[in-house]
Scaffold this active site. Structure first.
Site, PDB file in Angstrom:
ATOM      1  N   PHE A   1       8.668  -1.368  -5.170  1.00 61.47           N
ATOM      2  CA  PHE A   1       8.575  -0.015  -5.740  1.00 61.47           C
ATOM      3  C   PHE A   1       9.368   0.920  -4.854  1.00 61.47           C
ATOM      4  CE2 PHE A   1       7.152   4.263  -6.320  1.00 61.47           C
ATOM      5  CZ  PHE A   1       7.112   4.372  -7.697  1.00 61.47           C
TER       6      PHE A   1
ATOM      7  N   ASP B   1      12.362   0.721   3.450  1.00 57.54           N
ATOM      8  CA  ASP B   1      11.729   1.843   2.759  1.00 57.54           C
ATOM      9  C   ASP B   1      10.328   2.021   3.326  1.00 57.54           C
ATOM     10  OD1 ASP B   1      10.497   3.627   1.093  1.00 57.54           O
ATOM     11  OD2 ASP B   1      11.166   2.701  -0.783  1.00 57.54           O
TER      12      ASP B   1
ATOM     13  N   LYS C   1       6.830  11.018   1.450  1.00 61.38           N
ATOM     14  CA  LYS C   1       5.385  11.196   1.360  1.00 61.38           C
ATOM     15  C   LYS C   1       4.818  12.022   2.528  1.00 61.38           C
ATOM     16  CE  LYS C   1       4.312   7.918  -2.148  1.00 61.38           C
ATOM     17  NZ  LYS C   1       5.052   6.715  -2.459  1.00 61.38           N
TER      18      LYS C   1
HETATM   19  C1  LIG Z   1       6.211   6.595  -3.429  1.00 62.20           C
HETATM   20  C2  LIG Z   1       7.315   5.715  -3.014  1.00 62.20           C
HETATM   21  C3  LIG Z   1       8.643   6.012  -3.347  1.00 62.20           C
HETATM   22  C4  LIG Z   1       9.017   7.163  -4.249  1.00 62.20           C
HETATM   23  O1  LIG Z   1       8.639   8.398  -3.737  1.00 62.20           O
HETATM   24  P1  LIG Z   1       8.605   9.677  -4.725  1.00 62.20           P
HETATM   25  O2  LIG Z   1       8.390  10.824  -3.793  1.00 62.20           O
HETATM   26  O3  LIG Z   1       7.471   9.469  -5.673  1.00 62.20           O
HETATM   27  O4  LIG Z   1       9.905   9.724  -5.411  1.00 62.20           O
HETATM   28  C5  LIG Z   1       9.631   5.183  -2.865  1.00 62.20           C
HETATM   29  N1  LIG Z   1       9.342   4.110  -2.110  1.00 62.20           N
HETATM   30  C6  LIG Z   1       8.084   3.791  -1.774  1.00 62.20           C
HETATM   31  C7  LIG Z   1       7.830   2.593  -0.915  1.00 62.20           C
HETATM   32  C8  LIG Z   1       7.022   4.563  -2.232  1.00 62.20           C
HETATM   33  O5  LIG Z   1       5.768   4.217  -1.944  1.00 62.20           O
END
Ligand SMILES: *Cc1c(COP(=O)(O)O)cnc(C)c1O
Length: 412
Positions: free
Chosen positions: A152, A237, A266
């Site tokens: 994700f 990520d 986040k």
């Molecule tokens: C939440 C998340 C995203 C996307 O972040 P948004 O601020 O919702 O665009 C990307 N990578 C990971 C691992 C995430 O948990």
């Protein structure tokens, strides 16, 4: 009970009215639990009827420091009284300090500030492709990026192009080419996918949305070695796993692995506003020249001021330590349920994925019951509970919430 809606003069509203408004006027791309929150502090939230709840989700880890942490609110309030937006057409006095402090905190050299997590990942992919053409020497439009199944990384058209989740992906084609999907946790599948056209490997060090999936211990070190041996960038990520959630600043710290690029988001915005960034080495991020990438709001003064306060909270390691210590208690208790009311528990620090037995209530049903017990939690996938309280939660609150989890799983 009723509550006044700000901006709608003297109009009394009940929970059901708010739910009806959402249902009628908002697109149906979410299915929230039937609770309407009005205030919050620390790890507690209160709904429009005055009921109090423990937050066991922490905004998918955007609220690592809890709701309205005083240092973060103070930094935001102070900045609101000074300067909020300049655009990157001009310098401002929060920008350089934010970039330096974030680079120093993460042990990197350069920072590319953005807003949402998806934008940070998109930015990292653009930088990796440019690096592949300008530095590695891959032929134009031939670069490939290796990703992992069950990933994700966000919701943009390019990011869902390499999602393996049919719900996230269906009907959004045509999809962006140039991505190769491998099996998460299996370094050999990455080794087999690498070609002279490979620019980068993009992975989550722990997969959050997939159910807090922790890869085998040698996975990240082996990816690092493969990338080194093949002149390929490693992009981690850490938007959900980073910033103390797992008990270290970055989840890759557990293995002592360093990525070429990290995406952060986040919790970087302190639960106040969206703040994201790509951080990494000068030899990679240095490929960007004026006009080649940008964002109207990225690196704005308010975001930088809040981001600096977040960095301040992370710099002495106390949140990381708190996550380790409370995480131990969390996992000790959850591990005791395996084979009884749950089938598996994964995670690190104050972060757990709890698999529910297929024959029992669904994740959604368990979360609805937890709501009645005063705990706000959210399933991921259909049958996994993701437990990720704010790191400011007290030991007593953690156990209070876990007592509710145990009761609900016991069918009470
Ligand atoms: C939440 C998340 C995203 C996307 O972040 P948004 O601020 O919702 O665009 C990307 N990578 C990971 C691992 C995430 O948990």
């Amino acid at each position: 009970m009723t509550a006044a809606v700000p901006g709608v003069r003297d109009t009394p509203f009940e929970t059901s009215d708010f739910l009806a408004l959402d249902e009628t006027y908002s697109t149906h791309n979410y299915h929230p639990l039937p609770v309407v929150l009005a205030t919050a502090s620390g790890s507690r939230m209160t709904d429009v009827d005055g009921h109090s709840y423990l937050d066991f989700l922490a905004g998918y880890s955007a609220l690592n420091f809890g709701h309205r942490h005083p240092d973060l609110v103070a930094a935001a309030t102070e900045q609101l009284g000074r300067l909020t937006l300049t655009s990157r057409a001009f310098h401002h006095d929060q920008f350089g300090p934010f970039c330096r402090e974030l680079a120093e905190l993460t042990g990197t050299e350069m920072v590319l500030p953005m807003n949402s997590g998806a934008e940070a990942v998109e930015s990292a992919l653009k930088v990796a492709r440019k690096w592949a053409y300008r530095v590695k020497g891959i032929a134009e439009d031939r670069a490939e990026i290796i990703v992992a199944g069950s990933n994700f990384h966000g919701r943009t058209t390019t990011l869902v192009s390499f999602s393996t989740d049919p719900e996230a992906r269906a009907d959004y084609g045509p999809y962006t080419p140039g991505f190769v999907v491998t099996e998460y946790g299996d370094a050999r599948s990455v080794e087999e996918a690498i070609t002279p056209r490979t620019a980068a490997v993009l992975v989550e060090p722990i997969q959050g949305e997939a159910g807090v999936v922790v890869p085998p211990r040698d996975y990240l070190p082996r990816l690092r070695r493969l990338c080194d041996d093949n002149d390929v960038l490693l992009i981690c990520d850490e938007i959900q796993s980073g910033l103390a959630r797992t008990g270290e600043l970055l989840a890759t710290d557990h293995e002592g692995v360093r990525a070429d690029l990290y995406t952060l988001g986040k919790a970087l915005g302190g639960g106040i506003l969206p703040v994201s960034a790509v951080v990494g080495s000068r030899s990679v991020l240095g490929v960007l020249r004026p006009g080649e990438h940008g964002s109207t709001f990225g690196g704005n003064p308010l975001a930088c001021a809040v981001g600096r306060a977040v960095i301040g909270l992370l710099s002495d390691g106390s949140f990381q330590q708190r996550s380790r210590e409370l995480g131990q208690q969390l996992h000790d208790r959850l591990d005791g349920l395996v084979g009884r009311t749950v089938t598996a528990v994964r995670g690190r620090g104050l972060w757990a994925g709890v698999d529910l037995p297929p024959e029992g209530p669904t994740g959604r049903q368990v979360c609805e019951r937890l709501l009645e017990h005063g705990v706000l939690c959210k399933q991921t996938q259909d049958n996994t509970l993701r437990i990720a309280p704010p790191l400011v939660i007290s030991e007593e609150e953690l156990h209070e919430g876990l007592d509710a989890v145990v009761r609900v799983l016991d069918g009470n």
